[in-house]
Scaffold this motif. Sequence first.
Motif, PDB file in Angstrom:
ATOM      1  N   LYS A 103       0.756  -1.152   0.031  1.00 30.12           N
ATOM      2  CA  LYS A 103       0.004   0.010   0.009  1.00 30.12           C
ATOM      3  C   LYS A 103       0.812   1.151   0.167  1.00 30.12           C
ATOM      4  O   LYS A 103       1.699   1.283   0.698  1.00 30.12           O
ATOM      5  N   SER A 104       0.448   2.132  -0.903  1.00 30.08           N
ATOM      6  CA  SER A 104       1.358   3.280  -1.026  1.00 30.08           C
ATOM      7  C   SER A 104       0.818   4.551   0.019  1.00 30.08           C
ATOM      8  O   SER A 104      -0.377   4.423   0.559  1.00 30.08           O
ATOM      9  N   PRO A 105       1.429   5.622   0.303  1.00 31.93           N
ATOM     10  CA  PRO A 105       0.960   6.459   1.135  1.00 31.93           C
ATOM     11  C   PRO A 105      -0.423   7.092   0.570  1.00 31.93           C
ATOM     12  O   PRO A 105      -1.336   7.175   1.586  1.00 31.93           O
ATOM     13  N   LEU A 106      -0.573   7.169  -0.887  1.00 33.77           N
ATOM     14  CA  LEU A 106      -1.901   7.541  -1.298  1.00 33.77           C
ATOM     15  C   LEU A 106      -3.127   6.523  -0.904  1.00 33.77           C
ATOM     16  O   LEU A 106      -4.140   7.017  -0.469  1.00 33.77           O
ATOM     17  N   MET A 107      -2.893   5.293  -0.814  1.00 33.57           N
ATOM     18  CA  MET A 107      -3.874   4.418  -0.409  1.00 33.57           C
ATOM     19  C   MET A 107      -4.201   4.401   0.963  1.00 33.57           C
ATOM     20  O   MET A 107      -5.493   4.463   1.214  1.00 33.57           O
ATOM     21  N   LYS A 108      -3.159   4.588   1.940  1.00 37.10           N
ATOM     22  CA  LYS A 108      -3.304   4.873   3.318  1.00 37.10           C
ATOM     23  C   LYS A 108      -4.224   5.966   3.452  1.00 37.10           C
ATOM     24  O   LYS A 108      -5.031   6.247   4.594  1.00 37.10           O
ATOM     25  N   ALA A 109      -4.055   7.077   2.823  1.00 35.43           N
ATOM     26  CA  ALA A 109      -4.665   8.375   2.812  1.00 35.43           C
ATOM     27  C   ALA A 109      -6.227   8.231   2.561  1.00 35.43           C
ATOM     28  O   ALA A 109      -6.994   8.714   3.310  1.00 35.43           O
ATOM     29  N   VAL A 110      -6.223   7.514   1.566  1.00 36.13           N
ATOM     30  CA  VAL A 110      -7.814   7.390   0.983  1.00 36.13           C
ATOM     31  C   VAL A 110      -8.489   6.284   2.143  1.00 36.13           C
ATOM     32  O   VAL A 110      -9.700   6.704   2.439  1.00 36.13           O
ATOM     33  N   GLU A 111      -7.777   5.363   2.365  1.00 33.55           N
ATOM     34  CA  GLU A 111      -8.507   4.232   3.531  1.00 33.55           C
ATOM     35  C   GLU A 111      -8.741   5.064   4.707  1.00 33.55           C
ATOM     36  O   GLU A 111      -9.900   4.719   5.127  1.00 33.55           O
ATOM     37  N   GLY A 133      -1.583  -5.730  -2.347  1.00 32.62           N
ATOM     38  CA  GLY A 133      -1.475  -6.901  -2.405  1.00 32.62           C
ATOM     39  C   GLY A 133      -2.739  -7.709  -2.904  1.00 32.62           C
ATOM     40  O   GLY A 133      -2.382  -8.940  -3.381  1.00 32.62           O
ATOM     41  N   SER A 134      -3.754  -7.174  -2.776  1.00 36.34           N
ATOM     42  CA  SER A 134      -4.928  -7.666  -3.456  1.00 36.34           C
ATOM     43  C   SER A 134      -5.335  -7.285  -4.821  1.00 36.34           C
ATOM     44  O   SER A 134      -6.512  -7.743  -5.327  1.00 36.34           O
ATOM     45  N   GLY A 135      -4.578  -6.553  -5.377  1.00 35.12           N
ATOM     46  CA  GLY A 135      -4.787  -5.851  -6.639  1.00 35.12           C
ATOM     47  C   GLY A 135      -5.627  -4.718  -6.709  1.00 35.12           C
ATOM     48  O   GLY A 135      -6.024  -4.253  -7.581  1.00 35.12           O
ATOM     49  N   ASN A 136      -5.998  -4.194  -5.442  1.00 38.14           N
ATOM     50  CA  ASN A 136      -6.982  -3.040  -5.354  1.00 38.14           C
ATOM     51  C   ASN A 136      -6.035  -1.689  -5.730  1.00 38.14           C
ATOM     52  O   ASN A 136      -5.074  -1.660  -5.122  1.00 38.14           O
ATOM     53  N   THR A 137      -6.804  -0.693  -6.250  1.00 39.69           N
ATOM     54  CA  THR A 137      -6.192   0.410  -6.354  1.00 39.69           C
ATOM     55  C   THR A 137      -6.882   1.564  -5.322  1.00 39.69           C
ATOM     56  O   THR A 137      -7.813   1.126  -4.617  1.00 39.69           O
ATOM     57  N   ALA A 138      -6.358   2.660  -5.390  1.00 47.00           N
ATOM     58  CA  ALA A 138      -6.861   3.686  -4.532  1.00 47.00           C
ATOM     59  C   ALA A 138      -8.423   3.818  -4.885  1.00 47.00           C
ATOM     60  O   ALA A 138      -9.290   4.155  -3.819  1.00 47.00           O
ATOM     61  N   LEU A 139      -8.932   3.583  -6.103  1.00 50.71           N
ATOM     62  CA  LEU A 139     -10.161   3.799  -6.420  1.00 50.71           C
ATOM     63  C   LEU A 139     -11.234   2.687  -5.946  1.00 50.71           C
ATOM     64  O   LEU A 139     -12.292   2.922  -5.591  1.00 50.71           O
ATOM     65  N   HIS A 140     -10.589   1.719  -5.901  1.00 53.33           N
ATOM     66  CA  HIS A 140     -11.478   0.491  -5.272  1.00 53.33           C
ATOM     67  C   HIS A 140     -11.675   0.799  -3.722  1.00 53.33           C
ATOM     68  O   HIS A 140     -12.871   0.382  -3.267  1.00 53.33           O
ATOM     69  N   MET A 141     -10.934   1.281  -3.236  1.00 50.87           N
ATOM     70  CA  MET A 141     -10.841   1.767  -1.619  1.00 50.87           C
ATOM     71  C   MET A 141     -11.865   2.711  -1.419  1.00 50.87           C
ATOM     72  O   MET A 141     -12.748   2.810  -0.854  1.00 50.87           O
ATOM     73  N   ALA A 142     -11.768   3.804  -2.279  1.00 49.70           N
ATOM     74  CA  ALA A 142     -12.877   4.839  -2.211  1.00 49.70           C
ATOM     75  C   ALA A 142     -14.228   4.405  -2.595  1.00 49.70           C
ATOM     76  O   ALA A 142     -15.159   4.676  -2.019  1.00 49.70           O
ATOM     77  N   ALA A 143     -14.266   3.281  -3.313  1.00 47.28           N
ATOM     78  CA  ALA A 143     -15.696   2.586  -3.660  1.00 47.28           C
ATOM     79  C   ALA A 143     -16.026   1.984  -2.404  1.00 47.28           C
ATOM     80  O   ALA A 143     -17.313   1.853  -2.282  1.00 47.28           O
ATOM     81  N   LEU A 144     -15.400   1.200  -2.066  1.00 52.28           N
ATOM     82  CA  LEU A 144     -15.645   0.590  -0.681  1.00 52.28           C
ATOM     83  C   LEU A 144     -15.941   1.201   0.420  1.00 52.28           C
ATOM     84  O   LEU A 144     -16.753   0.743   1.273  1.00 52.28           O
ATOM     85  N   LEU A 145     -15.461   2.597   0.617  1.00 53.59           N
ATOM     86  CA  LEU A 145     -15.913   3.241   1.879  1.00 53.59           C
ATOM     87  C   LEU A 145     -17.373   3.638   2.044  1.00 53.59           C
ATOM     88  O   LEU A 145     -17.859   3.294   3.309  1.00 53.59           O
ATOM     89  N   PRO A 146     -18.195   4.012   1.243  1.00 54.63           N
ATOM     90  CA  PRO A 146     -17.736   4.630   0.060  1.00 54.63           C
ATOM     91  C   PRO A 146     -17.630   6.094   0.166  1.00 54.63           C
ATOM     92  O   PRO A 146     -17.935   6.768   1.168  1.00 54.63           O
ATOM     93  N   SER A 147     -16.842   6.837  -0.951  1.00 50.53           N
ATOM     94  CA  SER A 147     -16.676   8.301  -0.712  1.00 50.53           C
ATOM     95  C   SER A 147     -16.484   8.723  -2.112  1.00 50.53           C
ATOM     96  O   SER A 147     -15.707   8.673  -2.562  1.00 50.53           O
ATOM     97  N   LYS A 148     -17.587   9.486  -2.593  1.00 46.46           N
ATOM     98  CA  LYS A 148     -17.513  10.250  -3.854  1.00 46.46           C
ATOM     99  C   LYS A 148     -16.615  11.194  -4.052  1.00 46.46           C
ATOM    100  O   LYS A 148     -16.100  11.456  -5.215  1.00 46.46           O
TER     101      LYS A 148
END
Length: 302
Positions: A103-111, A133-148
């Motif tokens: 996970k990159s810093p950007l991913m952690k900030a999105v999470e 590690g699961s192949g998710n991008t930062a956009l996958h994480m935003a969709a899971l939250l969800p955060s438009k």
Amino acid sequence: MQRLIGLLGRVRERAPSSSASAPCAAGDPELREDGRGGLHSMAARGDLAQLRRSWWWKRLRINWRNAERQTPLHLACVNGHADVVRFLARKKCQLNPRDNFKKSPLMKAVEHQHEDCVAILLEHGASPNLRDGSGNTALHMAALLPSKPLAALLLEHNAHIDAQNKLGYTPLTTAITRCHEEMVEFLLQKGADVHAQDNHKRTPLMIAALVGDLNVIQLLLRHGADISHRDQFNYTAMSYAHMHPEYPSISTHLKENKACEMREECSIRGAEDIAGLNSSSSGKTTDMSLGAPQLPEAGRIV
């Protein structure tokens, strides 16, 4: 002789101070900074003032990793310290390092939903399309939250809207699995592929039928989802709907939509073709559009 004696005296005076300085330097916790000390702790607690004061000798450690392979930038993003993120980015730190989970810093900030940190990283050139590690991008994480807002920010900086994770799920499919209707509608409006297929050739409509979310099904159908598509098990969306007897309205809606599609196809052919179709295959059409499909074997779903 006196000059020689004086020289020896000066050497004896310097020896103790020189020998004493070595263990002191080795024992100084600041000089033998480990992964959790120094820059990491300053970044984690957002101590920008201390970071600036000691920057002159800590600057070479800007990209050091802790036990989790996180850099100071990771920790600043986790804790939402936007001023520290901006400071480190301006000091030319690595923007895309990955931790133990890739996970990159950007991913952690999105999470952790720190939109200001996300904006700063993207403005400085952080990549929105790295995969964890699961192949998710930062956009996958935003969709899971969800955060438009986060999703919109990522898309503005060229995030791949149809990126697939290791399951073959796009951010749209990921949002569907969590029944995030507003996120589904947002991604569809932004151009997400309604026909995207996962590793088993299942479409978003099939996943929505499996989850049992009628509102999402209606959204997908309005955006042209294909009811007739078959996955690698030869199942259709109707097949998945029938796995949930508690959702009879889903299969009913799919049947009605299928019948409507067929009526539209007929109208395009013209009045003569409509008459011919009605006279020659009215029974078959009804069976195809409204007949209940054979229930699939549950054991075949993987």
